[in-house]
Design a protein around this motif. Structure first.
Motif, PDB file in Angstrom:
ATOM      1  N   ARG A 162       0.961  -1.037   0.046  1.00 32.83           N
ATOM      2  CA  ARG A 162       0.054   0.042   0.058  1.00 32.83           C
ATOM      3  C   ARG A 162       0.747   1.086  -0.078  1.00 32.83           C
ATOM      4  NH1 ARG A 162      -2.153  -1.710   5.609  1.00 32.83           N
ATOM      5  NH2 ARG A 162      -0.572  -1.125   7.169  1.00 32.83           N
ATOM      6  N   HIS A 198       0.386   4.649  -4.743  1.00 38.01           N
ATOM      7  CA  HIS A 198      -0.412   5.752  -4.621  1.00 38.01           C
ATOM      8  C   HIS A 198      -0.015   6.946  -5.472  1.00 38.01           C
ATOM      9  CE1 HIS A 198      -3.358   4.419  -1.817  1.00 38.01           C
ATOM     10  NE2 HIS A 198      -2.353   3.788  -0.950  1.00 38.01           N
ATOM     11  N   THR A 217       2.418  -4.920   6.447  1.00 38.01           N
ATOM     12  CA  THR A 217       1.830  -4.196   5.565  1.00 38.01           C
ATOM     13  C   THR A 217       0.879  -5.080   4.597  1.00 38.01           C
ATOM     14  OG1 THR A 217       1.966  -2.583   3.609  1.00 38.01           O
ATOM     15  CG2 THR A 217       3.692  -4.355   3.850  1.00 38.01           C
TER      16      THR A 217
END
Length: 439
Positions: free
Chosen positions: A347, A351, A399
């Protein structure tokens, strides 16, 4: 004088101090309160959160698979030192240096003398970082590591990676002398330890425009106007001698690398405002995102890292099939670790946008590839069950990956292996023809 990065802070990070959440938006306030993070991929290894979630009842660790970046290092070449020292020497001869310019030149010469013929070498701190990570691995998974066990380690053939491996393994051996550790560094394994340049990288029509935008962005973020005014008493004459962008760019990299060499007790932070240090981070944050093909529309250079994923999958399969236990360590570079986190879908790595001005808010190098950064997969099994569980760690923090699970932070290996093998198949990886095949 602007706020300095404390010398003692570096050592606190080894076993206590700053901890980073696995992923969150990066605010200017966060960077201003921890300015050392703005060194990006020069950032020293932040202390992990310390959260180690216990596995479901009956499951015990039996295999750890790891890829780690080398520890803190000298800059990989002396280009910035050579350019800046030569130009400032000439400026001194012409009477163009201010009092601060004269002082900065002497500091640069001191730093350069220490760095001479040490291009990319591991620093003392770099070795300590890997020893600390190994120590925590042993403590966190002692039920596996406190028994006679086979540890297979190999590294890139670059010295800093070999020495990182040696420090890591020596710490494990110190913790448990019964460990049977095999260390290797050979061209034989470089096809997955570094970007594989034999793989064809798909083209992108947007790539050239993105690089044009990056060049403009870097020149904006590191424009050198402030540094010119600080170092020279006549900026108009100085501009005929030195390029302001190259001045700021070189100084920013040297300033950041001083974090890797706390024993020198040298700082160049007084040549930047805090905002300018952050601007340099933003420039290189965008650069790495584009270089590694993680920015939307970029050429997907991360294809060159697929052999590492294949290696992780195949070696895990072999260990699971044999019902054995073990530790698998690999040591390499940020140019592998960064795209590997993206391929895995962690993650913290997914992004990115092409908005270079604000990219750092959702994609930050210090969360992904600090010095000694690493990915670990911890495998668990239960007597009487074929269901293998695996947990993913980025810089020792638990994570997530883009796979559904009913036991987060653990995932069912059958789902994980199926997902990543499908990824490799759908990538349609092709290799460049070898020279002798063209004859």
């Amino acid at each position: 004088m602007k706020k300095q990065i404390k010398y003692t802070f570096i050592f606190v990070l080894l076993f206590g101090g700053l901890s980073l959440r696995t992923w969150s938006q990066t605010s200017k306030a966060e960077l201003l309160s921890h300015l050392e993070l703005a060194s990006g991929n020069y950032c020293n290894y932040p202390n992990p959160t310390g959260n180690v979630t216990a596995p479901p009842k009956g499951y015990v660790p039996f295999y750890i698979s790891h890829y780690g970046r080398h520890g803190a290092r000298y800059m990989t070449n002396d280009d910035a030192y050579v350019y800046l020292v030569n130009k400032l020497d000439s400026a001194q001869e012409m009477g163009l240096l201010s009092a601060l310019g004269l002082d900065a030149l002497q500091r640069l010469k001191t730093a350069y003398a220490d760095a001479y013929h040490r291009d990319g070498d591991l620093t003392q701190l770099g070795g300590l970082q890997h020893r600390a990570i190994a120590h925590r691995m042993y403590v966190n998974y002692s039920t596996l590591l406190n028994q006679p066990l086979s540890v297979k380690a190999n590294s890139s053939t670059v010295r800093r990676c070999m020495l990182s491996m040696a420090n890591f393994c020596l710490e494990l051996k110190k913790m448990n002398p019964q460990l049977n550790i095999e260390m290797n560094s050979s061209e034989h394994d470089m096809y997955y330890l570094v970007p594989n340049d034999s793989i064809e990288i798909p083209k992108s029509e947007k790539d050239a425009a993105l690089y044009d935008s990056l060049s403009a962005f870097k020149h904006k973020m590191l424009n050198g106007r402030h540094q010119m005014s600080l170092l020279f008493n006549d900026t108009l004459k100085a501009k005929k001698l030195i390029d302001p962008h190259r001045l700021a760019d070189g100084l920013w990299n040297i300033t950041s690398d001083m974090l890797c060499l706390p024993e020198l007790r040298l700082s160049f932070n007084d040549l930047f405002t805090e905002e300018e240090i952050i601007d340099g981070f933003r420039a290189y944050n965008a650069s790495w995102c584009l270089w590694e093909g993680l920015m939307p529309g970029a050429q997907p250079s991360y294809y060159a890292i697929y052999p590492l994923l294949q290696n992780f999958l195949d070696e895990a399969h072999n260990v699971i099939s044999s019902s054995e236990k073990g530790i698998r360590l690999r040591f390499g570079h940020d140019s592998v670790l960064l795209p590997f986190t993206y391929i895995l879908g962690m993650r913290e790595a997914v992004h990115a946008t092409d908005d270079m001005e604000n990219l750092h808010e959702n994609f930050a190098l210090f969360r992904l590839i600090p010095m000694a950064g690493n990915v670990q997969m911890i495998f668990f099994r239960k007597d009487g069950s074929d269901d293998i569980l695996v947990k993913f760690l980025l810089n020792e923090n638990e994570t997530s990956i883009p796979i559904e699970t009913d036991c987060y932070p653990f995932y069912h290996w059958s789902d994980v292996e199926k997902y990543y093998r499908s990824m490799l198949e759908n990538a349609n990886i092709t290799y460049k023809a070898k020279i002798d095949e063209k004859k």
